[in-house]
Design a protein around this motif. Structure first.
Motif, mmCIF file in Angstrom:
data_model
loop_
_atom_site.group_PDB
_atom_site.id
_atom_site.type_symbol
_atom_site.label_atom_id
_atom_site.label_comp_id
_atom_site.label_asym_id
_atom_site.label_seq_id
_atom_site.Cartn_x
_atom_site.Cartn_y
_atom_site.Cartn_z
ATOM 1 N N VAL A 196 0.841 -1.201 0.000
ATOM 2 C CA VAL A 196 0.000 0.000 0.000
ATOM 3 C C VAL A 196 0.873 1.247 0.000
ATOM 4 O O VAL A 196 0.909 2.003 -0.963
ATOM 5 C CB VAL A 196 -0.967 0.006 1.201
ATOM 6 N N GLY A 197 1.600 1.454 1.081
ATOM 7 C CA GLY A 197 2.484 2.606 1.179
ATOM 8 C C GLY A 197 1.853 3.754 1.938
ATOM 9 O O GLY A 197 0.635 3.937 1.944
ATOM 10 N N SER A 198 2.695 4.522 2.581
ATOM 11 C CA SER A 198 2.236 5.634 3.412
ATOM 12 C C SER A 198 1.428 6.638 2.599
ATOM 13 O O SER A 198 1.812 7.031 1.494
ATOM 14 C CB SER A 198 3.442 6.331 4.050
ATOM 15 N N GLY A 199 0.292 7.036 3.158
ATOM 16 C CA GLY A 199 -0.557 8.043 2.539
ATOM 17 C C GLY A 199 -1.505 7.517 1.490
ATOM 18 O O GLY A 199 -2.364 8.249 1.001
ATOM 19 N N ARG A 200 -1.383 6.244 1.134
ATOM 20 C CA ARG A 200 -2.231 5.681 0.089
ATOM 21 C C ARG A 200 -3.423 4.943 0.704
ATOM 22 O O ARG A 200 -3.380 4.514 1.843
ATOM 23 C CB ARG A 200 -1.412 4.742 -0.794
ATOM 24 N N PRO A 201 -4.491 4.746 -0.093
ATOM 25 C CA PRO A 201 -5.719 4.162 0.467
ATOM 26 C C PRO A 201 -5.656 2.645 0.603
ATOM 27 O O PRO A 201 -5.084 1.942 -0.235
ATOM 28 C CB PRO A 201 -6.789 4.583 -0.546
ATOM 29 N N LEU A 202 -6.254 2.147 1.660
ATOM 30 C CA LEU A 202 -6.420 0.719 1.914
ATOM 31 C C LEU A 202 -7.888 0.485 2.232
ATOM 32 O O LEU A 202 -8.432 1.099 3.154
ATOM 33 C CB LEU A 202 -5.551 0.264 3.097
ATOM 34 N N LEU A 203 -8.544 -0.396 1.501
ATOM 35 C CA LEU A 203 -9.939 -0.728 1.775
ATOM 36 C C LEU A 203 -9.988 -1.787 2.878
ATOM 37 O O LEU A 203 -9.256 -2.783 2.838
ATOM 38 C CB LEU A 203 -10.626 -1.257 0.513
ATOM 39 N N VAL A 204 -10.860 -1.571 3.856
ATOM 40 C CA VAL A 204 -10.967 -2.454 5.016
ATOM 41 C C VAL A 204 -12.441 -2.684 5.331
ATOM 42 O O VAL A 204 -13.245 -1.744 5.267
ATOM 43 C CB VAL A 204 -10.266 -1.833 6.250
ATOM 44 N N GLU A 205 -12.789 -3.922 5.653
ATOM 45 C CA GLU A 205 -14.156 -4.211 6.086
ATOM 46 C C GLU A 205 -14.507 -3.370 7.320
ATOM 47 O O GLU A 205 -13.672 -3.155 8.192
ATOM 48 C CB GLU A 205 -14.301 -5.684 6.447
ATOM 49 N N SER A 206 -15.760 -2.929 7.380
ATOM 50 C CA SER A 206 -16.219 -2.150 8.526
ATOM 51 C C SER A 206 -17.564 -2.704 8.998
ATOM 52 O O SER A 206 -18.542 -2.652 8.248
ATOM 53 C CB SER A 206 -16.367 -0.674 8.146
ATOM 54 N N PRO A 207 -17.590 -3.301 10.215
ATOM 55 C CA PRO A 207 -16.495 -3.408 11.170
ATOM 56 C C PRO A 207 -15.443 -4.421 10.709
ATOM 57 O O PRO A 207 -15.754 -5.342 9.960
ATOM 58 C CB PRO A 207 -17.183 -3.874 12.455
ATOM 59 N N GLY A 208 -14.228 -4.223 11.195
ATOM 60 C CA GLY A 208 -13.124 -5.091 10.828
ATOM 61 C C GLY A 208 -12.158 -5.250 11.981
ATOM 62 O O GLY A 208 -12.295 -4.611 13.025
ATOM 63 N N TYR A 209 -11.172 -6.080 11.769
ATOM 64 C CA TYR A 209 -10.213 -6.425 12.825
ATOM 65 C C TYR A 209 -9.479 -5.184 13.328
ATOM 66 O O TYR A 209 -8.832 -4.474 12.556
ATOM 67 C CB TYR A 209 -9.223 -7.457 12.276
ATOM 68 N N TRP A 210 -9.544 -4.947 14.633
ATOM 69 C CA TRP A 210 -8.930 -3.753 15.236
ATOM 70 C C TRP A 210 -7.420 -3.738 15.023
ATOM 71 O O TRP A 210 -6.825 -2.674 14.840
ATOM 72 C CB TRP A 210 -9.244 -3.688 16.730
ATOM 73 N N GLY A 211 -6.767 -4.911 15.052
ATOM 74 C CA GLY A 211 -5.318 -4.962 14.884
ATOM 75 C C GLY A 211 -4.889 -4.509 13.504
ATOM 76 O O GLY A 211 -3.840 -3.877 13.341
ATOM 77 N N ALA A 212 -5.693 -4.826 12.486
ATOM 78 C CA ALA A 212 -5.374 -4.372 11.136
ATOM 79 C C ALA A 212 -5.554 -2.865 11.024
ATOM 80 O O ALA A 212 -4.766 -2.183 10.357
ATOM 81 C CB ALA A 212 -6.269 -5.084 10.123
ATOM 82 N N ILE A 213 -6.579 -2.343 11.672
ATOM 83 C CA ILE A 213 -6.806 -0.893 11.652
ATOM 84 C C ILE A 213 -5.631 -0.172 12.302
ATOM 85 O O ILE A 213 -5.133 0.842 11.785
ATOM 86 C CB ILE A 213 -8.129 -0.551 12.364
ATOM 87 N N LEU A 214 -5.142 -0.706 13.417
ATOM 88 C CA LEU A 214 -3.996 -0.083 14.097
ATOM 89 C C LEU A 214 -2.715 -0.230 13.274
ATOM 90 O O LEU A 214 -1.917 0.714 13.189
ATOM 91 C CB LEU A 214 -3.796 -0.713 15.479
#
Length: 471
Positions: A190-208
């Motif tokens: 992905v890289g800093s500043g770029r978008p990542l699609l994540v399920e919502s709600p989703g795993y808190w560890g991935a969000i962090l």
């Protein structure tokens, strides 16, 4: 001489020390004996008492000196504010699922199974044998032990349909736990500043992990059946994202398992946008009513980056996981791992491999399925009886958690604090949303200790919720 004589010497020397500069030499024992008419033993007791008070220090062969007193002041860390600059994201010091609990508290918050659900005999034997082998003494290859990489590849190959090229051991990179793998994947793909699609709600560890990597998280609505493929396609188009992170099997926290039809739809969307699906198969070994169905075996063009951990199913002390990726994506992830941790402990890898290749491993998984079903059903029944306002969209077919919706407007952070005061730890659902929560939820782990206390836990949650509703 009596103890009174010793106390008299201590009192006299304290007055003298109060007027003496730091580092001044205390009169010798001979001089003190003469001044106070005391025996050598009494003088020594007095000096030891002053030393215990921190007023003097003895230097063997030199003498006794007044200790330099230090002014107690709070440390000043303000310089770090300027040195560190603002953080890329506000991260909690310790996420709720990682908190320890005391034996008197009922813990429904943890992210790991109770020790009763771990194959203790297999783990202890494997660690002992690994410690006696070469793995305990030599460096492991950066990508991991060849035998362990082959095992991970074979696990996926067995589920690969005909006409699709199965992954090879070379495609596998062993990790020190899946959390570090998420960080590497987000940095590499992905890289800093770029978008990542994540399920919502989703795993808190991935969000962090995404926040720590400086990645911009974009939520994709997901529910009891998984994400909406139309919403996923729209998110790809609007953001230009090239990576979607998801948990197709027993998602944390919802427990959702994607249907075969949804898997096909998501793969079609990912391929159409020239993107990656990061498949986190965290609960592969925790099926209850169904078995895990990995997405990765259906793709041989490198669109699916597959992540599987053995930490929860083997032992929390054996932090071993793997990422399976093909093409340049694999090389970028391996390069990041080499820079981050160089290699994973060969001893832990050898132990993990032995556990999962023993005949007793399959027996353990069958027993684990029965134990998880009993715990899950007990907690579901307890909630129905004592917390009727807690709504479950579905009973998860696997995993470790229940995802309960509470009446709209419930302050789940406040409720979690009230529950803790009652003696039960739960997790506010806020931590699982990368943006604003779509409702009031709590996550309850049914794999924690003391399942016989689940009815008591539900009763306490219901009491706290009733007080909140009354307010």
């Amino acid at each position: 001489m009596s103890n009174d004589s010793s106390a008299r010497i201590v009192a006299g020397l304290r007055e003298w020390i109060a007027q003496a500069p730091p580092g001044a030499r205390v009169p010798s024992n001979r001089a003190l004996m003469a001044q106070y008419g005391a025996s050598p033993v009494t003088v020594q007791k007095a000096v030891h008492a002053l030393s215990a008070l921190g007023l003097v220090e003895s230097r063997p062969g030199v003498g006794t000196f007044v200790r330099a007193t230090r002014t107690v002041r709070p440390p000043d860390y303000t310089w770090q504010t300027a040195a560190l600059r603002p953080p890329r994201a506000r991260l909690p010091t310790l996420a709720t699922p990682l908190r320890d609990s005391t034996p008197d508290v009922i813990g429904l918050h943890a992210g790991y199974p109770d020790r009763e659900l771990v194959p203790a005999r297999l783990v202890r034997a494997a660690l002992g044998r690994a410690a006696r082998g070469d793995a305990a003494l030599v460096k492991s290859p950066t990508a991991g032990l060849p035998e362990l990489r082959a095992w991970f590849a074979t696990e996926l190959a067995e589920a690969t349909p005909s006409g699709v090229t199965p992954p090879a051991p070379r495609d596998v990179v062993v990790l020190p736990g899946s959390q570090s793998g998420l960080s590497s994947i987000f940095r590499s793909l992905v890289g800093s500043g770029r978008p990542l699609l994540v399920e919502s709600p989703g795993y808190w560890g991935a969000i962090l992990a995404a926040a720590q990597a400086g990645v911009r998280v974009v939520p994709v609505p997901s529910g009891a059946g998984g994400p909406d493929p139309d919403e996923l396609a729209r998110a790809f188009e609007e953001t230009g994202a090239r990576v979607f992170y998801a948990q197709p099997n027993y998602a944390n926290p919802t427990g959702a398992q994607w249907s075969p039809r949804l898997v096909e739809q998501v793969l079609d969307v990912v391929r159409a946008h020239g993107a990656f699906l990061v498949e986190d198969d965290w609960a592969h070994d925790f099926g209850i009513d169904t078995a895990a169905r990995p997405v990765a075996p259906l793709d041989d063009a490198g669109h699916v980056v597959y992540l599987r951990s053995l930490t929860k199913s083997v032992s929390p002390a054996v932090r071993v996981a793997a990422v399976v990726a093909r093409g340049p994506a694999r090389d970028r992830i391996l390069a990041d791992r080499g820079a981050e941790s160089m290699y994973v402990s060969g001893l832990l890898q050898a132990a993990a491999l032995e556990v999962v290749t023993q005949p007793g491993w399959r027996t353990h998984l069958r027993d684990l399925r029965r134990a998880l079903r009993a715990r899950r059903d007990l907690l579901v029944d307890s909630l129905a009886e004592h917390v009727p306002d807690a709504h479950l969209d579905h009973v998860p077919p696997g995993g470790l958690n229940l995802w309960a919706r509470l009446p709209d407007g419930t302050d789940t952070d406040r409720l979690a604090r009230d529950c803790e005061a009652e003696g039960v730890l739960v997790v506010s659902g806020v931590e699982w949303f990368p943006a604003e929560p779509s409702g009031s939820f709590i996550r309850l782990n049914y794999a924690g200790p003391a399942p016989d206390r689940f009815p008591d836990a539900a009763r306490l949650i219901g009491r706290a919720l009733n007080r909140w509703t009354d307010r």
